[in-house]
Design a protein around this motif. Sequence first.
Motif, PDB file in Angstrom:
ATOM      1  N   SER A 250      -7.590  -1.158  12.076  1.00  0.00           N
ATOM      2  CA  SER A 250      -6.407  -1.329  11.227  1.00  0.00           C
ATOM      3  C   SER A 250      -5.214  -0.503  11.707  1.00  0.00           C
ATOM      4  CB  SER A 250      -6.748  -0.959   9.780  1.00  0.00           C
ATOM      5  OG  SER A 250      -7.379   0.303   9.700  1.00  0.00           O
ATOM      6  N   ARG A 264      -3.639  -2.940   8.238  1.00  0.00           N
ATOM      7  CA  ARG A 264      -4.093  -4.337   8.198  1.00  0.00           C
ATOM      8  C   ARG A 264      -4.919  -4.634   9.441  1.00  0.00           C
ATOM      9  NH1 ARG A 264      -0.825  -6.969   4.090  1.00  0.00           N
ATOM     10  NH2 ARG A 264      -1.838  -8.965   4.442  1.00  0.00           N
ATOM     11  N   HIS A 266      -6.408  -8.067  11.631  1.00  0.00           N
ATOM     12  CA  HIS A 266      -6.356  -9.516  11.821  1.00  0.00           C
ATOM     13  C   HIS A 266      -7.608  -9.932  12.581  1.00  0.00           C
ATOM     14  CE1 HIS A 266      -2.245  -9.461  10.391  1.00  0.00           C
ATOM     15  NE2 HIS A 266      -1.988  -8.493  11.248  1.00  0.00           N
ATOM     16  N   SER A 273      -8.817 -17.685  10.613  1.00  0.00           N
ATOM     17  CA  SER A 273      -8.082 -16.429  10.605  1.00  0.00           C
ATOM     18  C   SER A 273      -8.320 -15.694   9.295  1.00  0.00           C
ATOM     19  CB  SER A 273      -6.578 -16.682  10.783  1.00  0.00           C
ATOM     20  OG  SER A 273      -6.318 -17.240  12.044  1.00  0.00           O
ATOM     21  N   ASP A 275      -7.200 -12.178   7.258  1.00  0.00           N
ATOM     22  CA  ASP A 275      -6.312 -11.019   7.176  1.00  0.00           C
ATOM     23  C   ASP A 275      -6.988 -10.004   6.255  1.00  0.00           C
ATOM     24  OD1 ASP A 275      -4.029  -9.858   8.111  1.00  0.00           O
ATOM     25  OD2 ASP A 275      -2.795 -10.474   6.426  1.00  0.00           O
ATOM     26  N   ARG A 277      -6.590  -6.314   4.354  1.00  0.00           N
ATOM     27  CA  ARG A 277      -5.725  -5.207   3.954  1.00  0.00           C
ATOM     28  C   ARG A 277      -6.592  -3.974   3.733  1.00  0.00           C
ATOM     29  NH1 ARG A 277      -3.056  -6.662  -1.187  1.00  0.00           N
ATOM     30  NH2 ARG A 277      -4.206  -5.040  -2.251  1.00  0.00           N
ATOM     31  N   GLN A 296      -7.128 -17.715   5.002  1.00  0.00           N
ATOM     32  CA  GLN A 296      -6.029 -18.672   5.014  1.00  0.00           C
ATOM     33  C   GLN A 296      -6.295 -19.707   3.927  1.00  0.00           C
ATOM     34  OE1 GLN A 296      -3.310 -18.267   7.114  1.00  0.00           O
ATOM     35  NE2 GLN A 296      -4.333 -16.318   7.425  1.00  0.00           N
ATOM     36  N   GLU A 361       0.390 -10.240   0.452  1.00  0.00           N
ATOM     37  CA  GLU A 361      -1.052 -10.485   0.478  1.00  0.00           C
ATOM     38  C   GLU A 361      -1.411 -11.702   1.317  1.00  0.00           C
ATOM     39  OE1 GLU A 361      -3.119 -10.467  -3.174  1.00  0.00           O
ATOM     40  OE2 GLU A 361      -2.383  -8.500  -3.791  1.00  0.00           O
ATOM     41  N   ASN A 362      -0.721 -12.802   1.097  1.00  0.00           N
ATOM     42  CA  ASN A 362      -0.989 -14.024   1.847  1.00  0.00           C
ATOM     43  C   ASN A 362       0.307 -14.536   2.455  1.00  0.00           C
ATOM     44  OD1 ASN A 362      -3.954 -15.072   1.256  1.00  0.00           O
ATOM     45  ND2 ASN A 362      -3.171 -14.206  -0.650  1.00  0.00           N
ATOM     46  N   LYS A 363       0.206 -15.036   3.664  1.00  0.00           N
ATOM     47  CA  LYS A 363       1.391 -15.551   4.349  1.00  0.00           C
ATOM     48  C   LYS A 363       1.505 -17.052   4.110  1.00  0.00           C
ATOM     49  CE  LYS A 363       1.121 -11.926   7.849  1.00  0.00           C
ATOM     50  NZ  LYS A 363       0.863 -11.600   9.269  1.00  0.00           N
TER      51      LYS A 363
END
Length: 573
Positions: A250, A264, A266, A273, A275, A277, A296, A361-363
């Motif tokens: 991270s 974070r 990845h 994918s 992610d 935190r 995702q 939090e989410n893209k």
Amino acid sequence: MVMTSILANSARSVGVAEADLEAASSMAAAGGISPVLALIENGAVDERAFTKDLAGQLGWSWIETPQPEPDDMAELKRMIPARFAVRHQVFPVGFDRAGESTAPHKLVLVCHDPCDLLARQAVARHSELPVRWCLTPRTELLNAIQQLYGVGADTFDALIASRGGSADDLHLRDEANIIDGEDEDASVVKFVNQIIREALAQKATDIHVEPQPDSLRIRYRIDGFLHEIPVPENIKQLQAAVIARIKVMSKLDIAEKRLPQDGRIHLKAEGQSIDVRVACIPSVEGESMSLRLLGQERFTLDRLGLSEGHRQKIENLLAKPNGIVLVTGPTGSGKSTTLYTFLSQLNSIHRRIVTIEDPVENKLPGVVQIAVKSEIGLTFASGLRSILRGDPNVVMVGEIRDLETAEIAVRASLTGHLVFSTLHTNDAIGGITRLIEMGVKPFLVSSSVRAFLAQRLVRCLCGSCKTPAKYTNADLAKLGFMEAKGKKLFQATAGGCQQCRGTGYSGRVALYEIAIMTPAMQTLVSQRAMDAELQTQARKDGFTTMREYGLQKALDGVTTLDEVSRVTSEEVE
């Protein structure tokens, strides 16, 4: 040939068609796998029924749930180490003893595939005693191995062995943050990845790595509840290495052990994918790590499980050209998911959507997302002020925490923007009071806010094993649901099933209440009416509470009355 004939007879006796039998045989030959696995993976056979019949034809014992004898655990682990058990898919359950003797006569081993001759030969070479074989379903075998040895125990054994029994000076390399295809030699990397992989397999939302005085506790949050997972013995030796590896992944400062840190990760897992935190908090026993797993996800209204009436209200709100929609509820009640769903519904090439969040939090593709950085002066208020200069159509503010942010949000809504945000209140009507107490003038609240939503999350019953529930009048009175008397309700089955990992529940759904700011409500808010008056008017406008919404979910067989009562009990007077 004999084994092939036995397999075919067992498959036919449990109802496998000849065509499926031939297809599994071809699959085994083409893929170089066992015929047993081919039958199971082809979906042609019920594994439990098949293995039970197969055990009878082989003259083996069939064990539905393998469990080792408690007094023999230490010796069983010595004779069949974790690496051997995982590699060859075998599990020791105990010893056969001859007559009155206390000395072991035979080692009792469980497997799920009698056709795996390589595993049986390896056992014959490795075992100090003759072996009596038993059969069990594959899922039960893997669960038993994990429960006895702990998650990642095979890697742990290799790790300790490579260091001569000590894990104090483990060397960490900053490998690519990829779960699939990691370097097999980097044992600590593999160990941490196994922890993450297992969490993903169990659909956990969080991983908590918590140092204890004599151990390193690892817990997964699944469907809102924490579950402690079995870990290898002496894992305390790995504490520094595991925490350091997570910090490397991270991109946190490994040398800093006194201050909290956020980062974070990845990851790539099975082509998806992920992610993660990461929050690192120093404690008296060492650094505690919390990992929030963010996949995702697809945010759709269908996912929210809204009732028809509530869905219509939401769609009407999303069609508004301006105004504020506030979602209220405590931490962990699903507010972010609801807001992301709203933004996804509005996301189009014709709209500019900008958010400011703490953290992101989410893209969302096509959405401009800003992360709060208070240390450099980028707060919700300053960020929102800048956002409005960028010509947005829709704005999302992660949380309204102070008067300055609230006033800018109100101003934005009055100048033609659709604004979404959250508040920490217990119910929808309480959101009105909270804004006024924060310092927003009542007439501004009534003219700018379109609706207040409140929500909680409850666990969904497992569709594969839920059973009818029988509540007595005393039970209903205690839960506060006497109106459910005589209605058909469901409950979680004790022990659950494979689909729900033995919990009786699978997934979560939100309970909602929506207070629409109708003209009558706007008048009362401008007059600083009390909560009781606002509640009465909201009722006249079609408002239903979360408990009423939850009761309907229970009557629909989605959840239980106990779950609804658990998250809404504070509303009962």
